[in-house]
Design an enzyme around this catalytic site. Structure first.
Site, PDB file in Angstrom:
ATOM      1  N   ALA A  11       0.837  -1.212   0.000  1.00  0.00           N
ATOM      2  CA  ALA A  11       0.000   0.000   0.000  1.00  0.00           C
ATOM      3  C   ALA A  11       0.869   1.257   0.000  1.00  0.00           C
ATOM      4  O   ALA A  11       0.553   2.244   0.645  1.00  0.00           O
ATOM      5  CB  ALA A  11      -0.940  -0.008   1.206  1.00  0.00           C
ATOM      6  N   GLY A  12       1.961   1.187  -0.747  1.00  0.00           N
ATOM      7  CA  GLY A  12       2.822   2.357  -0.892  1.00  0.00           C
ATOM      8  C   GLY A  12       2.281   3.295  -1.952  1.00  0.00           C
ATOM      9  O   GLY A  12       1.069   3.363  -2.175  1.00  0.00           O
ATOM     10  N   ILE A  14       2.584   3.215  -5.304  1.00  0.00           N
ATOM     11  CA  ILE A  14       1.910   2.546  -6.426  1.00  0.00           C
ATOM     12  C   ILE A  14       0.608   1.921  -5.944  1.00  0.00           C
ATOM     13  O   ILE A  14      -0.430   2.049  -6.593  1.00  0.00           O
ATOM     14  CB  ILE A  14       2.802   1.472  -7.084  1.00  0.00           C
ATOM     15  CG1 ILE A  14       4.106   2.075  -7.602  1.00  0.00           C
ATOM     16  CG2 ILE A  14       2.057   0.810  -8.252  1.00  0.00           C
ATOM     17  CD1 ILE A  14       5.039   1.069  -8.268  1.00  0.00           C
ATOM     18  N   ARG A  83      13.573   1.737  -5.617  1.00  0.00           N
ATOM     19  CA  ARG A  83      14.926   2.235  -5.896  1.00  0.00           C
ATOM     20  C   ARG A  83      15.163   3.598  -5.273  1.00  0.00           C
ATOM     21  O   ARG A  83      14.250   4.401  -5.137  1.00  0.00           O
ATOM     22  CB  ARG A  83      15.120   2.382  -7.404  1.00  0.00           C
ATOM     23  CG  ARG A  83      15.414   1.098  -8.102  1.00  0.00           C
ATOM     24  CD  ARG A  83      16.124   1.353  -9.412  1.00  0.00           C
ATOM     25  NE  ARG A  83      15.232   1.822 -10.458  1.00  0.00           N
ATOM     26  CZ  ARG A  83      15.647   2.222 -11.644  1.00  0.00           C
ATOM     27  NH1 ARG A  83      16.932   2.248 -11.923  1.00  0.00           N
ATOM     28  NH2 ARG A  83      14.793   2.618 -12.564  1.00  0.00           N
ATOM     29  N   ARG A  89      17.774  -1.400 -10.748  1.00  0.00           N
ATOM     30  CA  ARG A  89      16.697  -2.292 -10.312  1.00  0.00           C
ATOM     31  C   ARG A  89      17.284  -3.571  -9.717  1.00  0.00           C
ATOM     32  O   ARG A  89      16.728  -4.165  -8.803  1.00  0.00           O
ATOM     33  CB  ARG A  89      15.786  -2.629 -11.492  1.00  0.00           C
ATOM     34  CG  ARG A  89      14.993  -1.441 -12.030  1.00  0.00           C
ATOM     35  CD  ARG A  89      14.096  -1.859 -13.205  1.00  0.00           C
ATOM     36  NE  ARG A  89      13.339  -0.718 -13.720  1.00  0.00           N
ATOM     37  CZ  ARG A  89      13.747   0.057 -14.711  1.00  0.00           C
ATOM     38  NH1 ARG A  89      14.912  -0.169 -15.294  1.00  0.00           N
ATOM     39  NH2 ARG A  89      12.996   1.058 -15.134  1.00  0.00           N
ATOM     40  N   ILE A 119       4.712  -6.074 -10.054  1.00  0.00           N
ATOM     41  CA  ILE A 119       5.357  -4.804 -10.399  1.00  0.00           C
ATOM     42  C   ILE A 119       6.717  -4.671  -9.701  1.00  0.00           C
ATOM     43  O   ILE A 119       7.559  -3.876 -10.095  1.00  0.00           O
ATOM     44  CB  ILE A 119       4.441  -3.608 -10.022  1.00  0.00           C
ATOM     45  CG1 ILE A 119       3.091  -3.714 -10.746  1.00  0.00           C
ATOM     46  CG2 ILE A 119       5.098  -2.271 -10.339  1.00  0.00           C
ATOM     47  CD1 ILE A 119       2.153  -2.544 -10.478  1.00  0.00           C
ATOM     48  N   THR A 120       6.942  -5.481  -8.674  1.00  0.00           N
ATOM     49  CA  THR A 120       8.159  -5.381  -7.859  1.00  0.00           C
ATOM     50  C   THR A 120       9.425  -5.611  -8.691  1.00  0.00           C
ATOM     51  O   THR A 120       9.480  -6.528  -9.509  1.00  0.00           O
ATOM     52  CB  THR A 120       8.094  -6.409  -6.710  1.00  0.00           C
ATOM     53  OG1 THR A 120       6.888  -6.199  -5.965  1.00  0.00           O
ATOM     54  CG2 THR A 120       9.283  -6.275  -5.779  1.00  0.00           C
ATOM     55  N   HIS A 176      13.015  -5.673 -18.159  1.00  0.00           N
ATOM     56  CA  HIS A 176      12.710  -4.329 -17.647  1.00  0.00           C
ATOM     57  C   HIS A 176      13.956  -3.786 -16.955  1.00  0.00           C
ATOM     58  O   HIS A 176      14.023  -3.660 -15.744  1.00  0.00           O
ATOM     59  CB  HIS A 176      11.539  -4.414 -16.668  1.00  0.00           C
ATOM     60  CG  HIS A 176      11.034  -3.081 -16.196  1.00  0.00           C
ATOM     61  ND1 HIS A 176      10.685  -2.061 -17.045  1.00  0.00           N
ATOM     62  CD2 HIS A 176      10.800  -2.605 -14.949  1.00  0.00           C
ATOM     63  CE1 HIS A 176      10.265  -1.024 -16.336  1.00  0.00           C
ATOM     64  NE2 HIS A 176      10.337  -1.331 -15.059  1.00  0.00           N
TER      65      HIS A 176
END
EC number: 1.1.1.37
Length: 320
Positions: A11-12, A14, A83, A89, A119-120, A176
Site C-alpha cells: 500500500a505504498g 503505487i 529504488r 533495479r 510490479i516489484t 525491464h
C-alpha cells in the site's frame, strides 16, 4: 451481480494509486494489504471518502493479514523496496526476493485462482520467483514492464512530433532494465513507422536514438528527480490497463513479462513480449520477426534476465 475483487499487495505509492484508479474505472472492490498496519486501512478509507465526489461505488478495505485477499479475481503485487538514486533495479534483488516468498505463500493459500500482476523490481526475476513461490499456472501471472516502458517511449515521441499520444504506438520488449529493447521498426504515428518518419523529415535518427536511450533510462530519470522513491503514477496506470483487459476480457495486445515455453527460442523465463490478455489470462504470445540487430539486443536483454534468475537461485536454494 457481485463486483470483482482486486487485491493490492503493498500500500505504498503505487498501491495507493492503483486503489484509486481501480475505483475511478469501476473495476471492482479493493483490498489493500500491507505489513505496515494502519497504512492500508488509512489509504482505503481516504479513497472511499473520495468516491461520493467522483461518483463511483466500490468497497475499500485495508488489511495486514493475507486472509483478506481470499477469493480475489486480480492480485497486483507492488510490495518490496523501491529504488533510490544511484541504485539499479538489480540492486534490490536480495531483499525483494524475501518479500516475494511471503507474498507467494499468501497467494497460494488465499487466492490461487487469481490473475496476478507483479510490479516489484527487478521485475523479470521477481515475477519468475513469485510464480515459483505461489504455484500459479504460468498463464495466470505476468509482470508489468513493457506497458510502462512503451508508454514512456510514446510520451517522448508525442512530444517530439507534437501529436496526440493516442496516435503513437510503441513496442518495448525484453527485460525491464537498461537492456530493454524499444523496437523502432514496429513503433508508429498514425500507422506510419518511425523509420519512415525519419525519411519524411519529422525527426532525425540522432533524436530518435536519444529517445530510445531516454526510454531505457526512464525509471532512473524519475528516481533521480524524486530522490526519495521511484515512479508510481505511470506504473499504476499500466498495471490497471492489464487488469482491465483481464477483468473485461478485452483481449488487448500488451507488452508484458510473460512465461515463455519455446517462443522466441526461450524456455522457462519471464521476458517482455507482446501478449494477448483476456479472461484466461495470457491467451496468446505474439511472436514478431526481429532483424539481426534487434535479435542481438533482445538476446542481450534475455541474458541479463537469466543472470538475475540465477542470482535468485543462489540466494534461495528452494528456487534452484
Amino acid at each position: 451481480m457481485a463486483r470483482k475483487k482486486i487485491a493490492l499487495i503493498g500500500a505504498g505509492q503505487i498501491g495507493g494509486t492503483l486503489a484509486h484508479l481501480a475505483g475511478l474505472k469501476e473495476l471492482g472492490d479493493v483490498v489493500l494489504f500491507d505489513i505496515a498496519d494502519g497504512v492500508p486501512q488509512g489509504k482505503g478509507l481516504d479513497i472511499a471518502e473520495s468516491a461520493p465526489v467522483d461518483g463511483f461505488d466500490a468497497k475499500y478495505a485495508g488489511a495486514s493479514d493475507y486472509a483478506a485477499i481470499a477469493g480475489a479475481d486480480v492480485v497486483i503485487v507492488t510490495a518490496g523496496v523501491p529504488r533510490k538514486p544511484g541504485m539499479s533495479r538489480d540492486d534490490l534483488i536480495g531483499i525483494n526476493l524475501q518479500v516475494m516468498e511471503k507474498v507467494g505463500a499468501g497467494i497460494r493459500t488465499h487466492a490461487p485462482n487469481a490473475f496476478v500482476i507483479c510490479i516489484t523490481n527487478p521485475l523479470d526475476a521477481m515475477v519468475w520467483a513469485l510464480q515459483k513461490f505461489s504455484g500459479l499456472a504460468p498463464n495466470k501471472i505476468v509482470g508489468m514492464a513493457g506497458v510502462l516502458d512503451s508508454a514512456r517511449f510514446r510520451h517522448f515521441l508525442a512530444e517530439e512530433f507534437q501529436v496526440s499520444v493516442e496516435d503513437v504506438t510503441a513496442f518495448v520488449l525484453g527485460g525491464h532494465g537498461d537492456d530493454m529493447v524499444p523496437l523502432v521498426r514496429y513503433s508508429t504515428v498514425a500507422g506510419v513507422p518511425l523509420p519512415d518518419l525519419v525519411k519524411m523529415g519529422w525527426t532525425t535518427q540522432e533524436k530518435l536514438d536519444a529517445m530510445v536511450e531516454r526510454t531505457r533510462k526512464g525509471g532512473g530519470e524519475i528516481v533521480n528527480l524524486l530522490k526519495t522513491g521511484s515512479a508510481f503514477y505511470a506504473p499504476a496506470a499500466s498495471a490497471i490497463a492489464m487488469a482491465e483487459s483481464y477483468l473485461k476480457d478485452k483481449r488487448r495486445v500488451l507488452p508484458c513479462a510473460a512465461y515463455l515455453t519455446g517462443q522466441y527460442g526461450i524456455d522457462g523465463l519471464f521476458i517482455g513480449v507482446p501478449i494477448v490478455i483476456g479472461e484466461n489470462g495470457v491467451e496468446r504470445v505474439v511472436e514478431v520477426e526481429f532483424s539481426a540487430e534487434e535479435k542481438a539486443m533482445f538476446d542481450k536483454s534475455v541474458a541479463s534476465v537469466k543472470g538475475l534468475v540465477e542470482a535468485c537461485k543462489g540466494i534461495n536454494a528452494a528456487l534452484a
